[in-house]
Design a protein around this motif. Structure first.
Motif, PDB file in Angstrom:
ATOM      1  N   GLY A  51       0.811  -1.210   0.000  1.00 18.43           N
ATOM      2  CA  GLY A  51       0.000   0.000   0.000  1.00 18.43           C
ATOM      3  C   GLY A  51       0.844   1.259   0.000  1.00 18.43           C
ATOM      4  N   GLU A  52       1.926   1.244   0.749  1.00 18.89           N
ATOM      5  CA  GLU A  52       2.805   2.411   0.808  1.00 18.89           C
ATOM      6  C   GLU A  52       3.482   2.690  -0.528  1.00 18.89           C
ATOM      7  OE1 GLU A  52       5.533   1.685   3.954  1.00 18.89           O
ATOM      8  OE2 GLU A  52       4.015   1.800   5.537  1.00 18.89           O
ATOM      9  N   LEU A  53       3.697   1.652  -1.326  1.00 17.23           N
ATOM     10  CA  LEU A  53       4.391   1.792  -2.606  1.00 17.23           C
ATOM     11  C   LEU A  53       3.445   1.907  -3.795  1.00 17.23           C
ATOM     12  CD1 LEU A  53       7.193  -0.855  -1.969  1.00 17.23           C
ATOM     13  CD2 LEU A  53       7.504   1.623  -2.105  1.00 17.23           C
ATOM     14  N   GLY A  54       2.154   1.840  -3.547  1.00 22.42           N
ATOM     15  CA  GLY A  54       1.192   1.920  -4.643  1.00 22.42           C
ATOM     16  C   GLY A  54       1.080   0.639  -5.448  1.00 22.42           C
ATOM     17  N   VAL A  55       1.506  -0.467  -4.854  1.00 23.95           N
ATOM     18  CA  VAL A  55       1.411  -1.774  -5.503  1.00 23.95           C
ATOM     19  C   VAL A  55       0.063  -2.394  -5.159  1.00 23.95           C
ATOM     20  CG1 VAL A  55       2.400  -4.095  -5.606  1.00 23.95           C
ATOM     21  CG2 VAL A  55       3.908  -2.106  -5.441  1.00 23.95           C
ATOM     22  N   ARG A  56      -0.657  -2.879  -6.180  1.00 26.69           N
ATOM     23  CA  ARG A  56      -1.945  -3.505  -5.943  1.00 26.69           C
ATOM     24  C   ARG A  56      -1.763  -4.884  -5.297  1.00 26.69           C
ATOM     25  NH1 ARG A  56      -2.796   1.022  -7.211  1.00 26.69           N
ATOM     26  NH2 ARG A  56      -4.383   1.807  -8.661  1.00 26.69           N
ATOM     27  N   VAL A  57      -2.687  -5.236  -4.417  1.00 30.97           N
ATOM     28  CA  VAL A  57      -2.631  -6.519  -3.717  1.00 30.97           C
ATOM     29  C   VAL A  57      -3.734  -7.432  -4.244  1.00 30.97           C
ATOM     30  CG1 VAL A  57      -3.024  -7.643  -1.489  1.00 30.97           C
ATOM     31  CG2 VAL A  57      -1.566  -5.615  -1.628  1.00 30.97           C
ATOM     32  N   GLY A  58      -3.345  -8.642  -4.616  1.00 30.64           N
ATOM     33  CA  GLY A  58      -4.312  -9.646  -5.026  1.00 30.64           C
ATOM     34  C   GLY A  58      -4.262 -10.837  -4.097  1.00 30.64           C
ATOM     35  N   ALA A  59      -5.394 -11.513  -3.939  1.00 26.55           N
ATOM     36  CA  ALA A  59      -5.453 -12.711  -3.107  1.00 26.55           C
ATOM     37  C   ALA A  59      -4.999 -13.907  -3.929  1.00 26.55           C
ATOM     38  CB  ALA A  59      -6.868 -12.926  -2.592  1.00 26.55           C
ATOM     39  N   TYR A  87     -12.929 -17.800   2.092  1.00 19.61           N
ATOM     40  CA  TYR A  87     -12.284 -17.631   3.399  1.00 19.61           C
ATOM     41  C   TYR A  87     -10.928 -16.947   3.236  1.00 19.61           C
ATOM     42  CZ  TYR A  87     -10.146 -19.168   7.851  1.00 19.61           C
ATOM     43  OH  TYR A  87      -9.515 -19.231   9.060  1.00 19.61           O
ATOM     44  N   GLN A  88     -10.154 -17.394   2.242  1.00 18.43           N
ATOM     45  CA  GLN A  88      -8.822 -16.821   2.024  1.00 18.43           C
ATOM     46  C   GLN A  88      -8.896 -15.362   1.573  1.00 18.43           C
ATOM     47  OE1 GLN A  88      -5.982 -19.673  -0.058  1.00 18.43           O
ATOM     48  NE2 GLN A  88      -7.875 -20.874  -0.113  1.00 18.43           N
ATOM     49  N   ILE A  89      -9.837 -15.063   0.681  1.00 17.08           N
ATOM     50  CA  ILE A  89     -10.004 -13.678   0.232  1.00 17.08           C
ATOM     51  C   ILE A  89     -10.388 -12.787   1.410  1.00 17.08           C
ATOM     52  CG2 ILE A  89     -11.382 -12.143  -1.224  1.00 17.08           C
ATOM     53  CD1 ILE A  89     -11.707 -14.586  -3.147  1.00 17.08           C
ATOM     54  N   GLY A  90     -11.297 -13.280   2.236  1.00 21.82           N
ATOM     55  CA  GLY A  90     -11.716 -12.511   3.402  1.00 21.82           C
ATOM     56  C   GLY A  90     -10.587 -12.289   4.390  1.00 21.82           C
ATOM     57  N   ALA A  91      -9.750 -13.312   4.567  1.00 20.45           N
ATOM     58  CA  ALA A  91      -8.624 -13.178   5.493  1.00 20.45           C
ATOM     59  C   ALA A  91      -7.674 -12.087   5.045  1.00 20.45           C
ATOM     60  CB  ALA A  91      -7.894 -14.516   5.612  1.00 20.45           C
ATOM     61  N   LEU A  92      -7.346 -12.073   3.756  1.00 18.94           N
ATOM     62  CA  LEU A  92      -6.419 -11.053   3.259  1.00 18.94           C
ATOM     63  C   LEU A  92      -7.045  -9.665   3.315  1.00 18.94           C
ATOM     64  CD1 LEU A  92      -3.651 -10.472   2.028  1.00 18.94           C
ATOM     65  CD2 LEU A  92      -4.665 -10.829  -0.236  1.00 18.94           C
ATOM     66  N   SER A  93      -8.345  -9.571   3.065  1.00 18.38           N
ATOM     67  CA  SER A  93      -9.014  -8.269   3.060  1.00 18.38           C
ATOM     68  C   SER A  93      -9.041  -7.626   4.446  1.00 18.38           C
ATOM     69  CB  SER A  93     -10.440  -8.400   2.515  1.00 18.38           C
ATOM     70  OG  SER A  93     -11.258  -9.131   3.411  1.00 18.38           O
ATOM     71  N   ALA A  94      -8.785  -8.417   5.488  1.00 19.90           N
ATOM     72  CA  ALA A  94      -8.713  -7.851   6.835  1.00 19.90           C
ATOM     73  C   ALA A  94      -7.517  -6.924   6.994  1.00 19.90           C
ATOM     74  CB  ALA A  94      -8.638  -8.978   7.871  1.00 19.90           C
ATOM     75  N   PHE A  95      -6.544  -7.037   6.091  1.00 20.94           N
ATOM     76  CA  PHE A  95      -5.307  -6.258   6.215  1.00 20.94           C
ATOM     77  C   PHE A  95      -5.175  -5.159   5.165  1.00 20.94           C
ATOM     78  CE2 PHE A  95      -4.476 -10.512   7.938  1.00 20.94           C
ATOM     79  CZ  PHE A  95      -4.185 -10.155   9.245  1.00 20.94           C
ATOM     80  N   GLY A  96      -6.216  -4.954   4.377  1.00 24.94           N
ATOM     81  CA  GLY A  96      -6.186  -3.889   3.378  1.00 24.94           C
ATOM     82  C   GLY A  96      -6.976  -4.272   2.148  1.00 24.94           C
ATOM     83  N   PRO A  97      -7.071  -3.351   1.197  1.00 21.01           N
ATOM     84  CA  PRO A  97      -7.868  -3.611  -0.011  1.00 21.01           C
ATOM     85  C   PRO A  97      -7.308  -4.774  -0.832  1.00 21.01           C
ATOM     86  CG  PRO A  97      -7.317  -1.274   0.200  1.00 21.01           C
ATOM     87  CD  PRO A  97      -6.488  -1.997   1.209  1.00 21.01           C
ATOM     88  N   SER A 119     -15.128 -22.991 -11.693  1.00 21.64           N
ATOM     89  CA  SER A 119     -16.377 -22.383 -11.232  1.00 21.64           C
ATOM     90  C   SER A 119     -16.298 -21.989  -9.762  1.00 21.64           C
ATOM     91  CB  SER A 119     -17.547 -23.350 -11.438  1.00 21.64           C
ATOM     92  OG  SER A 119     -17.784 -23.561 -12.812  1.00 21.64           O
ATOM     93  N   ALA A 120     -15.563 -22.775  -8.973  1.00 20.77           N
ATOM     94  CA  ALA A 120     -15.401 -22.434  -7.558  1.00 20.77           C
ATOM     95  C   ALA A 120     -14.614 -21.141  -7.397  1.00 20.77           C
ATOM     96  CB  ALA A 120     -14.703 -23.580  -6.825  1.00 20.77           C
ATOM     97  N   VAL A 121     -13.595 -20.954  -8.235  1.00 23.37           N
ATOM     98  CA  VAL A 121     -12.822 -19.707  -8.195  1.00 23.37           C
ATOM     99  C   VAL A 121     -13.717 -18.528  -8.570  1.00 23.37           C
ATOM    100  CG1 VAL A 121     -10.854 -18.451  -9.141  1.00 23.37           C
ATOM    101  CG2 VAL A 121     -10.666 -20.916  -8.728  1.00 23.37           C
ATOM    102  N   VAL A 122     -14.494 -18.691  -9.615  1.00 27.22           N
ATOM    103  CA  VAL A 122     -15.396 -17.629 -10.060  1.00 27.22           C
ATOM    104  C   VAL A 122     -16.413 -17.300  -8.973  1.00 27.22           C
ATOM    105  CG1 VAL A 122     -17.215 -17.064 -11.712  1.00 27.22           C
ATOM    106  CG2 VAL A 122     -15.104 -18.160 -12.501  1.00 27.22           C
ATOM    107  N   ALA A 123     -16.989 -18.330  -8.362  1.00 26.32           N
ATOM    108  CA  ALA A 123     -17.991 -18.106  -7.316  1.00 26.32           C
ATOM    109  C   ALA A 123     -17.402 -17.384  -6.115  1.00 26.32           C
ATOM    110  CB  ALA A 123     -18.591 -19.447  -6.886  1.00 26.32           C
ATOM    111  N   ALA A 124     -16.133 -17.660  -5.812  1.00 25.32           N
ATOM    112  CA  ALA A 124     -15.489 -16.995  -4.683  1.00 25.32           C
ATOM    113  C   ALA A 124     -15.196 -15.527  -4.974  1.00 25.32           C
ATOM    114  CB  ALA A 124     -14.191 -17.729  -4.335  1.00 25.32           C
ATOM    115  N   ALA A 125     -14.882 -15.220  -6.227  1.00 25.93           N
ATOM    116  CA  ALA A 125     -14.559 -13.841  -6.606  1.00 25.93           C
ATOM    117  C   ALA A 125     -15.793 -12.992  -6.832  1.00 25.93           C
ATOM    118  CB  ALA A 125     -13.697 -13.844  -7.866  1.00 25.93           C
TER     119      ALA A 125
END
Length: 242
Positions: A51-59, A87-97, A119-125
């Motif tokens: 975030g400090e460097l303007g780098v986008r974060v992906g799960a 669950y994994q996406i939600g965990a990472l989102s606890a620490f930033g966008p 399809s599971a990946v799509v449903a999670a996103a």
């Protein structure tokens, strides 16, 4: 063109790769979410630094496979897999966008051809409307597009390709490309011409918006810096895709 790398792949006292050095080079960071690597402190540290460097974060989501670093396919029911990925996406989102989702390892390769796991990946996103970073022409790309999600196509500059556009399996001697000059040339060719040379010498279409250099590839920092310099020298602007 976006330049991404797999980061945060440590666990406890163990660290893999130089996250801080790579964050100064790349424009997007695929952060491990705890199932193949990563832990809460690592996720917070990398997300904050990005975030400090303007780098986008992906799960960077994975099968539940810490012991195998997510490189073993697990025959988990699609509904259960969706729950684990959300669950994994939600965990990472606890620490930033979180700006996008990218499968890791065996899940990445499986979702390229297996519609159930794709399809599971799509449903999670889908609940967050997150873009999906994946191989062009893959089952995941098609299903994500059908679901109204943005698909960001990705090329691997440090991995070998088969003539059909799939990645060479990790257990093959042609799986990794480690010569820096070769990797830079591949990156520029993918960015400018949208093609890559396969292991049999054939030229494979590879229209991509993002290029990946693996954080655990030998000499990853030197390689990533050389690729960045090579792309800029070729007149290619580097910027996050979202």
């Amino acid at each position: 063109m976006d330049l991404n790398s797999d980061l945060g792949e440590g666990f406890g006292i163990w660290r893999l790769g130089d996250d801080d050095a790579l964050l100064a080079i790349v424009t997007s960071a695929n952060v491990a979410c705890g199932f193949h690597a990563g832990d809460p402190t690592t996720m917070r540290r990398v997300s904050s630094a990005a975030g400090e460097l303007g780098v986008r974060v992906g799960a960077q989501v994975s099968y539940r496979d810490l012991a195998g670093f997510g490189r073993r396919r697990i025959d988990v029911p699609p509904g259960e897999l969706e729950d684990e990925l959300r669950y994994q996406i939600g965990a990472l989102s606890a620490f930033g966008p979180v700006s996008y989702v990218k499968p890791h390892g065996a899940l990445y390769n499986t979702a390229a051809t297996d519609e159930a796991h794709a399809s599971a990946v799509v449903a999670a996103a889908r609940p967050s409307g997150l873009p999906v970073l994946c191989q062009p022409g893959s089952a995941l790309a098609r299903l994500a597009t059908d679901a109204g999600l943005r698909v960001v196509t990705e090329g691997f500059i440090d991995r070998g390709y088969l003539p059909d556009g799939r990645l060479v399996p990790r257990n093959s001697p042609d799986a990794l490309v480690t010569d820096v000059d070769t990797v830079v040339a591949r990156a520029v060719r993918m960015a400018v011409d949208g093609v890559v040379k396969a292991v049999d010498g054939s030229v494979v279409p590879m229209p991509v918006e993002s290029l990946c250099v693996h954080g655990d590839t030998p000499g990853a920092v030197t390689m990533a810096a050389a690729v960045r310099a090579g792309l800029l020298a070729a007149g290619i602007t580097l910027a996050p895709f979202c």
